[in-house]
Design a protein around this motif. Sequence first.
Motif, PDB file in Angstrom:
ATOM      1  N   THR A  53      40.585  17.720  27.680  1.00 26.81           N
ATOM      2  CA  THR A  53      41.544  18.384  28.557  1.00 26.81           C
ATOM      3  C   THR A  53      42.867  17.629  28.552  1.00 26.81           C
ATOM      4  N   LEU A  54      42.786  16.317  28.642  1.00 25.25           N
ATOM      5  CA  LEU A  54      44.003  15.502  28.617  1.00 25.25           C
ATOM      6  C   LEU A  54      44.707  15.582  27.264  1.00 25.25           C
ATOM      7  N   LEU A  55      43.951  15.522  26.178  1.00 29.33           N
ATOM      8  CA  LEU A  55      44.550  15.585  24.847  1.00 29.33           C
ATOM      9  C   LEU A  55      45.262  16.918  24.613  1.00 29.33           C
ATOM     10  N   ALA A  56      44.679  17.991  25.108  1.00 30.89           N
ATOM     11  CA  ALA A  56      45.239  19.315  24.878  1.00 30.89           C
ATOM     12  C   ALA A  56      46.378  19.653  25.827  1.00 30.89           C
ATOM     13  N   ASP A 107      52.259   8.988  24.424  1.00 30.42           N
ATOM     14  CA  ASP A 107      50.954   8.400  24.114  1.00 30.42           C
ATOM     15  C   ASP A 107      50.614   7.208  24.997  1.00 30.42           C
ATOM     16  N   GLU A 108      51.599   6.400  25.335  1.00 25.68           N
ATOM     17  CA  GLU A 108      51.324   5.225  26.160  1.00 25.68           C
ATOM     18  C   GLU A 108      50.849   5.629  27.558  1.00 25.68           C
ATOM     19  N   ASP A 109      51.457   6.681  28.129  1.00 27.37           N
ATOM     20  CA  ASP A 109      51.033   7.153  29.446  1.00 27.37           C
ATOM     21  C   ASP A 109      49.642   7.783  29.383  1.00 27.37           C
ATOM     22  N   LEU A 110      49.388   8.529  28.314  1.00 22.70           N
ATOM     23  CA  LEU A 110      48.067   9.110  28.128  1.00 22.70           C
ATOM     24  C   LEU A 110      47.026   7.998  28.016  1.00 22.70           C
ATOM     25  N   TRP A 111      47.329   6.966  27.254  1.00 21.44           N
ATOM     26  CA  TRP A 111      46.428   5.836  27.085  1.00 21.44           C
ATOM     27  C   TRP A 111      46.110   5.214  28.451  1.00 21.44           C
ATOM     28  N   ASP A 112      47.152   5.040  29.288  1.00 23.74           N
ATOM     29  CA  ASP A 112      46.944   4.479  30.628  1.00 23.74           C
ATOM     30  C   ASP A 112      46.022   5.368  31.464  1.00 23.74           C
ATOM     31  N   LEU A 113      46.197   6.698  31.385  1.00 28.35           N
ATOM     32  CA  LEU A 113      45.325   7.626  32.113  1.00 28.35           C
ATOM     33  C   LEU A 113      43.868   7.477  31.658  1.00 28.35           C
ATOM     34  N   LEU A 114      43.677   7.375  30.361  1.00 29.45           N
ATOM     35  CA  LEU A 114      42.324   7.248  29.824  1.00 29.45           C
ATOM     36  C   LEU A 114      41.646   5.969  30.302  1.00 29.45           C
ATOM     37  N   VAL A 115      42.391   4.887  30.339  1.00 27.61           N
ATOM     38  CA  VAL A 115      41.829   3.604  30.753  1.00 27.61           C
ATOM     39  C   VAL A 115      41.694   3.533  32.274  1.00 27.61           C
ATOM     40  N   ASP A 116      42.775   3.852  32.988  1.00 26.15           N
ATOM     41  CA  ASP A 116      42.774   3.693  34.443  1.00 26.15           C
ATOM     42  C   ASP A 116      41.953   4.756  35.171  1.00 26.15           C
ATOM     43  N   ASP A 117      42.078   6.022  34.771  1.00 26.39           N
ATOM     44  CA  ASP A 117      41.406   7.101  35.493  1.00 26.39           C
ATOM     45  C   ASP A 117      40.000   7.399  34.990  1.00 26.39           C
ATOM     46  N   LEU A 118      39.795   7.286  33.666  1.00 28.85           N
ATOM     47  CA  LEU A 118      38.485   7.612  33.114  1.00 28.85           C
ATOM     48  C   LEU A 118      37.631   6.382  32.817  1.00 28.85           C
ATOM     49  N   LEU A 171      37.890   4.231  30.283  1.00 29.20           N
ATOM     50  CA  LEU A 171      37.652   3.938  28.874  1.00 29.20           C
ATOM     51  C   LEU A 171      38.085   2.512  28.562  1.00 29.20           C
ATOM     52  N   THR A 172      37.475   1.949  27.538  1.00 31.01           N
ATOM     53  CA  THR A 172      37.915   0.649  27.054  1.00 31.01           C
ATOM     54  C   THR A 172      39.194   0.859  26.251  1.00 31.01           C
ATOM     55  N   ALA A 173      39.899  -0.210  25.948  1.00 30.62           N
ATOM     56  CA  ALA A 173      41.117  -0.107  25.144  1.00 30.62           C
ATOM     57  C   ALA A 173      40.804   0.506  23.779  1.00 30.62           C
ATOM     58  N   GLU A 174      39.699   0.103  23.188  1.00 34.93           N
ATOM     59  CA  GLU A 174      39.319   0.625  21.867  1.00 34.93           C
ATOM     60  C   GLU A 174      39.009   2.127  21.938  1.00 34.93           C
ATOM     61  N   GLN A 175      38.318   2.557  23.003  1.00 30.27           N
ATOM     62  CA  GLN A 175      38.016   3.973  23.172  1.00 30.27           C
ATOM     63  C   GLN A 175      39.295   4.778  23.401  1.00 30.27           C
ATOM     64  N   ALA A 176      40.194   4.251  24.213  1.00 30.11           N
ATOM     65  CA  ALA A 176      41.457   4.936  24.474  1.00 30.11           C
ATOM     66  C   ALA A 176      42.282   5.056  23.188  1.00 30.11           C
ATOM     67  N   ASP A 177      42.314   4.008  22.389  1.00 31.25           N
ATOM     68  CA  ASP A 177      43.017   4.064  21.103  1.00 31.25           C
ATOM     69  C   ASP A 177      42.456   5.175  20.224  1.00 31.25           C
ATOM     70  N   ALA A 189      40.794   7.854  21.119  1.00 29.10           N
ATOM     71  CA  ALA A 189      41.093   9.173  21.684  1.00 29.10           C
ATOM     72  C   ALA A 189      42.546   9.561  21.425  1.00 29.10           C
ATOM     73  N   VAL A 190      43.468   8.658  21.649  1.00 29.94           N
ATOM     74  CA  VAL A 190      44.892   8.955  21.439  1.00 29.94           C
ATOM     75  C   VAL A 190      45.164   9.279  19.970  1.00 29.94           C
ATOM     76  N   GLU A 191      44.449   8.629  19.066  1.00 32.38           N
ATOM     77  CA  GLU A 191      44.612   8.916  17.636  1.00 32.38           C
ATOM     78  C   GLU A 191      44.280  10.365  17.307  1.00 32.38           C
ATOM     79  N   MET A 192      43.431  10.992  18.110  1.00 29.25           N
ATOM     80  CA  MET A 192      43.033  12.379  17.862  1.00 29.25           C
ATOM     81  C   MET A 192      44.006  13.395  18.461  1.00 29.25           C
ATOM     82  N   ARG A 193      44.982  12.934  19.208  1.00 27.25           N
ATOM     83  CA  ARG A 193      45.885  13.832  19.917  1.00 27.25           C
ATOM     84  C   ARG A 193      46.553  14.881  19.026  1.00 27.25           C
ATOM     85  N   PRO A 194      47.009  14.544  17.828  1.00 28.71           N
ATOM     86  CA  PRO A 194      47.645  15.571  16.998  1.00 28.71           C
ATOM     87  C   PRO A 194      46.750  16.770  16.680  1.00 28.71           C
ATOM     88  N   ARG A 195      45.450  16.572  16.669  1.00 26.22           N
ATOM     89  CA  ARG A 195      44.520  17.672  16.388  1.00 26.22           C
ATOM     90  C   ARG A 195      44.482  18.697  17.517  1.00 26.22           C
TER      91      ARG A 195
END
Length: 172
Positions: free
Chosen positions: A18-21, A27-38, A40-46, A48-54
Amino acid sequence: MNPVLKTLTLPVLAEIETLLAGCSSVDEDLWDLLVDDLGLTAEQADAAVEMRPRYTTGIPTNGRCLLLQKLTLASNAPETKLPHHKHLNYDQLLDAYRTLLQDRPGQLLKLGTHWAAGLNTQGRLYCTPVDPDGARTMFEVFDFDREAFVENHWQCETPAQTQSAVLNPVFI
């Protein structure tokens, strides 16, 4: 799917999608949302953000988690039904069963009225008949038979019935 995301639950993966779409933040703000709100670890957030263009071509079809199955359908509405030609093939369907069951030891995924899928202690997928009333009555355990999968559905089922086990999973 990136291996670092495999430990996440389906609801968390759905929230990530939902966040990616829909998130228009950088990307930096999205990464913060993934880590702070969900959480995720830094590696998991990285990962997920890598998949954003899809996700820029549209929201994945409801139940078609791109993170899990790499299947999307460009759409303006998240509830769009998957067209007939986009049904999962045999291998994709079994992979989806495994993914749904991997974090549910001892549970079965209901497949129609009389069948269920499960993972044994070695992680091997199996099929077993069950009581139609939902009781976990296992009579025998079988491998899935490719011959019983015809035109993107199991014999004696419609394509929609076969796909329903993945789109709307019921665990017993």
